[in-house]
Design a protein around this motif. Structure first.
Motif, PDB file in Angstrom:
ATOM      1  N   ILE A  16      -8.674 -29.604  -4.501  1.00 56.20           N
ATOM      2  CA  ILE A  16      -9.551 -30.570  -3.831  1.00 56.20           C
ATOM      3  C   ILE A  16      -9.516 -30.383  -2.318  1.00 56.20           C
ATOM      4  N   GLU A  17      -8.345 -30.103  -1.770  1.00 56.95           N
ATOM      5  CA  GLU A  17      -8.221 -29.876  -0.329  1.00 56.95           C
ATOM      6  C   GLU A  17      -9.052 -28.656   0.089  1.00 56.95           C
ATOM      7  N   ALA A  18      -8.893 -27.551  -0.622  1.00 55.76           N
ATOM      8  CA  ALA A  18      -9.610 -26.320  -0.267  1.00 55.76           C
ATOM      9  C   ALA A  18     -11.112 -26.462  -0.466  1.00 55.76           C
ATOM     10  N   LEU A  19     -11.515 -27.069  -1.580  1.00 46.07           N
ATOM     11  CA  LEU A  19     -12.944 -27.218  -1.878  1.00 46.07           C
ATOM     12  C   LEU A  19     -13.600 -28.163  -0.876  1.00 46.07           C
ATOM     13  N   SER A  20     -12.959 -29.262  -0.568  1.00 46.16           N
ATOM     14  CA  SER A  20     -13.556 -30.219   0.374  1.00 46.16           C
ATOM     15  C   SER A  20     -13.702 -29.594   1.758  1.00 46.16           C
ATOM     16  N   GLN A  21     -12.717 -28.831   2.196  1.00 45.20           N
ATOM     17  CA  GLN A  21     -12.795 -28.184   3.511  1.00 45.20           C
ATOM     18  C   GLN A  21     -13.909 -27.144   3.549  1.00 45.20           C
ATOM     19  N   SER A  22     -14.087 -26.407   2.461  1.00 46.21           N
ATOM     20  CA  SER A  22     -15.158 -25.404   2.392  1.00 46.21           C
ATOM     21  C   SER A  22     -16.526 -26.079   2.427  1.00 46.21           C
ATOM     22  N   GLY A  44     -20.280 -36.926 -13.899  1.00 45.58           N
ATOM     23  CA  GLY A  44     -19.148 -36.611 -14.763  1.00 45.58           C
ATOM     24  C   GLY A  44     -17.850 -37.042 -14.114  1.00 45.58           C
ATOM     25  N   SER A  45     -16.745 -36.892 -14.824  1.00 44.02           N
ATOM     26  CA  SER A  45     -15.455 -37.360 -14.301  1.00 44.02           C
ATOM     27  C   SER A  45     -14.814 -36.382 -13.319  1.00 44.02           C
ATOM     28  N   THR A  46     -15.124 -35.100 -13.438  1.00 40.81           N
ATOM     29  CA  THR A  46     -14.453 -34.080 -12.622  1.00 40.81           C
ATOM     30  C   THR A  46     -14.594 -34.295 -11.118  1.00 40.81           C
ATOM     31  N   PRO A  47     -15.787 -34.631 -10.581  1.00 40.87           N
ATOM     32  CA  PRO A  47     -15.910 -34.724  -9.124  1.00 40.87           C
ATOM     33  C   PRO A  47     -15.287 -35.949  -8.477  1.00 40.87           C
ATOM     34  N   LYS A  48     -14.814 -36.899  -9.259  1.00 37.81           N
ATOM     35  CA  LYS A  48     -14.307 -38.139  -8.668  1.00 37.81           C
ATOM     36  C   LYS A  48     -13.237 -37.903  -7.601  1.00 37.81           C
ATOM     37  N   PRO A  49     -12.181 -37.121  -7.865  1.00 38.36           N
ATOM     38  CA  PRO A  49     -11.176 -36.883  -6.811  1.00 38.36           C
ATOM     39  C   PRO A  49     -11.751 -36.161  -5.601  1.00 38.36           C
ATOM     40  N   LEU A  50     -12.709 -35.278  -5.821  1.00 37.81           N
ATOM     41  CA  LEU A  50     -13.372 -34.587  -4.715  1.00 37.81           C
ATOM     42  C   LEU A  50     -14.131 -35.581  -3.851  1.00 37.81           C
ATOM     43  N   PHE A  51     -14.884 -36.460  -4.488  1.00 36.80           N
ATOM     44  CA  PHE A  51     -15.646 -37.474  -3.758  1.00 36.80           C
ATOM     45  C   PHE A  51     -14.719 -38.382  -2.950  1.00 36.80           C
ATOM     46  N   GLU A  52     -13.603 -38.764  -3.574  1.00 40.58           N
ATOM     47  CA  GLU A  52     -12.659 -39.654  -2.891  1.00 40.58           C
ATOM     48  C   GLU A  52     -12.011 -38.972  -1.690  1.00 40.58           C
ATOM     49  N   LYS A  53     -11.921 -37.653  -1.731  1.00 44.40           N
ATOM     50  CA  LYS A  53     -11.417 -36.888  -0.586  1.00 44.40           C
ATOM     51  C   LYS A  53     -12.491 -36.764   0.496  1.00 44.40           C
ATOM     52  N   LEU A  54     -13.674 -36.386   0.101  1.00 43.15           N
ATOM     53  CA  LEU A  54     -14.756 -36.170   1.064  1.00 43.15           C
ATOM     54  C   LEU A  54     -15.096 -37.440   1.836  1.00 43.15           C
ATOM     55  N   ALA A  57     -13.397 -38.122   5.142  1.00 41.87           N
ATOM     56  CA  ALA A  57     -13.483 -37.143   6.222  1.00 41.87           C
ATOM     57  C   ALA A  57     -14.232 -37.693   7.432  1.00 41.87           C
ATOM     58  N   LEU A  58     -13.649 -37.510   8.616  1.00 44.05           N
ATOM     59  CA  LEU A  58     -14.319 -37.861   9.855  1.00 44.05           C
ATOM     60  C   LEU A  58     -15.366 -36.783  10.115  1.00 44.05           C
ATOM     61  N   VAL A  86     -22.191 -41.776  -7.782  1.00 42.39           N
ATOM     62  CA  VAL A  86     -22.115 -41.195  -6.439  1.00 42.39           C
ATOM     63  C   VAL A  86     -21.990 -42.283  -5.377  1.00 42.39           C
ATOM     64  N   LYS A  87     -22.742 -43.359  -5.541  1.00 35.78           N
ATOM     65  CA  LYS A  87     -22.657 -44.456  -4.573  1.00 35.78           C
ATOM     66  C   LYS A  87     -21.298 -45.157  -4.633  1.00 35.78           C
ATOM     67  N   LYS A  88     -20.697 -45.204  -5.814  1.00 34.85           N
ATOM     68  CA  LYS A  88     -19.408 -45.876  -5.995  1.00 34.85           C
ATOM     69  C   LYS A  88     -18.247 -45.051  -5.453  1.00 34.85           C
ATOM     70  N   TYR A  89     -18.306 -43.725  -5.645  1.00 30.56           N
ATOM     71  CA  TYR A  89     -17.149 -42.896  -5.311  1.00 30.56           C
ATOM     72  C   TYR A  89     -17.314 -41.988  -4.096  1.00 30.56           C
ATOM     73  N   LEU A  90     -18.532 -41.625  -3.728  1.00 33.04           N
ATOM     74  CA  LEU A  90     -18.735 -40.745  -2.576  1.00 33.04           C
ATOM     75  C   LEU A  90     -19.255 -41.489  -1.351  1.00 33.04           C
ATOM     76  N   LEU A  91     -20.281 -42.294  -1.530  1.00 24.66           N
ATOM     77  CA  LEU A  91     -20.941 -42.919  -0.380  1.00 24.66           C
ATOM     78  C   LEU A  91     -20.231 -44.199   0.054  1.00 24.66           C
ATOM     79  N   GLN A  92     -18.956 -44.040   0.350  1.00 25.26           N
ATOM     80  CA  GLN A  92     -18.093 -45.124   0.799  1.00 25.26           C
ATOM     81  C   GLN A  92     -17.355 -44.678   2.062  1.00 25.26           C
ATOM     82  N   GLU A  93     -16.633 -45.589   2.689  1.00 25.71           N
ATOM     83  CA  GLU A  93     -15.823 -45.280   3.872  1.00 25.71           C
ATOM     84  C   GLU A  93     -16.647 -44.495   4.898  1.00 25.71           C
ATOM     85  N   GLU A  94     -16.136 -43.358   5.366  1.00 26.02           N
ATOM     86  CA  GLU A  94     -16.862 -42.570   6.369  1.00 26.02           C
ATOM     87  C   GLU A  94     -18.215 -42.101   5.848  1.00 26.02           C
ATOM     88  N   ALA A  95     -18.254 -41.709   4.574  1.00 28.20           N
ATOM     89  CA  ALA A  95     -19.476 -41.146   3.987  1.00 28.20           C
ATOM     90  C   ALA A  95     -20.542 -42.189   3.693  1.00 28.20           C
TER      91      ALA A  95
END
Length: 232
Positions: A16-22, A44-54, A57-58, A86-95
């Motif tokens: 998740i760290e490497a993918l999010s940075q890329s 799907g369930s797979t991107p949830k940790p990625l979304f929570e990382k992204l 990000a500042l 996507v709205k629940k897990y990605l479009l939160q906080e900074e995003a």
């Protein structure tokens, strides 16, 4: 054949760290070049940790427009909706500052909406800067399911429609999906999956040619774009 860049990880945190940075680096390149960027994501369930990382990000999220690779044709208030996810897990906080363009059109027949979705994708999101695909254990990607009657149309690179309606025979809900033409129009394409079962599916996919039994092959085994594969 275009190369596949494979990135195999032993643990999820490193992946998740490497993918999010890329992803962020490629979004930043787009912003530097044209002042904005587009990011297309999958459900799907797979991107949830990625979304929570992204989402932590500042980043200049206000210059990013997010879209979907596919959508279940259900109201966006329902848990099954990719827009809801996507709205629940990605479009939160900074995003939360990012813009969002969904596929679902309320009170619109999905077959009529195919044209509307294509127009929205082309006018607002295209050219796609970053696109993240997932893969099911049945080798589907986006909502391109094995042996579906619509696959020939979806795989036709001369088909300029970006969106296609799909009635899966092996999964619930009518879907809207990007076509192969739309997917391969993206500047940077990622495939992200996790687990031994999916690794076995992936290895079978890259070793064969029939794209109708394993639709993910249409993305992995082509000569147009390089695919970056992040998996564990």
């Amino acid at each position: 054949m275009m190369s596949r860049s494979e990135h195999l990880f032993s643990n999820q945190e490193a992946l998740i760290e490497a993918l999010s940075q890329s992803i962020l680096a490629n979004l930043q390149k787009a912003i530097d070049e044209k002042g904005k960027a587009s990011l297309l994501v999958s459900g799907g369930s797979t991107p949830k940790p990625l979304f929570e990382k992204l989402r932590k990000a500042l980043f200049d999220w206000d210059k990013v427009t997010v879209g979907l690779c596919d959508e279940r044709w259900v109201d966006t208030s329902q848990e099954e909706s990719n827009e809801h996810f996507v709205k629940k897990y990605l479009l939160q906080e900074e995003a939360a500052k990012a813009h969002f363009i969904g596929m679902y059109c309320k009170d619109t027949d999905i077959y009529m909406a195919q044209k509307v979705c294509t127009q929205k994708m082309k006018e607002i999101l295209s050219p796609f800067d970053v696109l993240i695909l997932g893969m099911g254990t049945d080798a589907h990607t986006a909502s391109l399911f094995p042996e579906n009657i619509k696959l020939e149309e979806a795989f036709d690179l001369k088909n300029e429609n970006f969106c296609i309606t799909i009635e899966p025979t092996t999964a619930p809900y009518t879907r809207m999906s990007l076509t192969l033409h739309a997917i391969l129009s993206a500047k940077h394409i990622y495939l992200h999956f996790e687990g031994k079962e999916k690794i076995a599916v992936y290895e079978e996919a890259i070793g064969g040619e029939d794209i109708y039994t394993m639709p993910i092959r249409s993305v992995l085994n082509q000569e147009i774009k390089e695919i970056e594969v992040f998996y564990r």
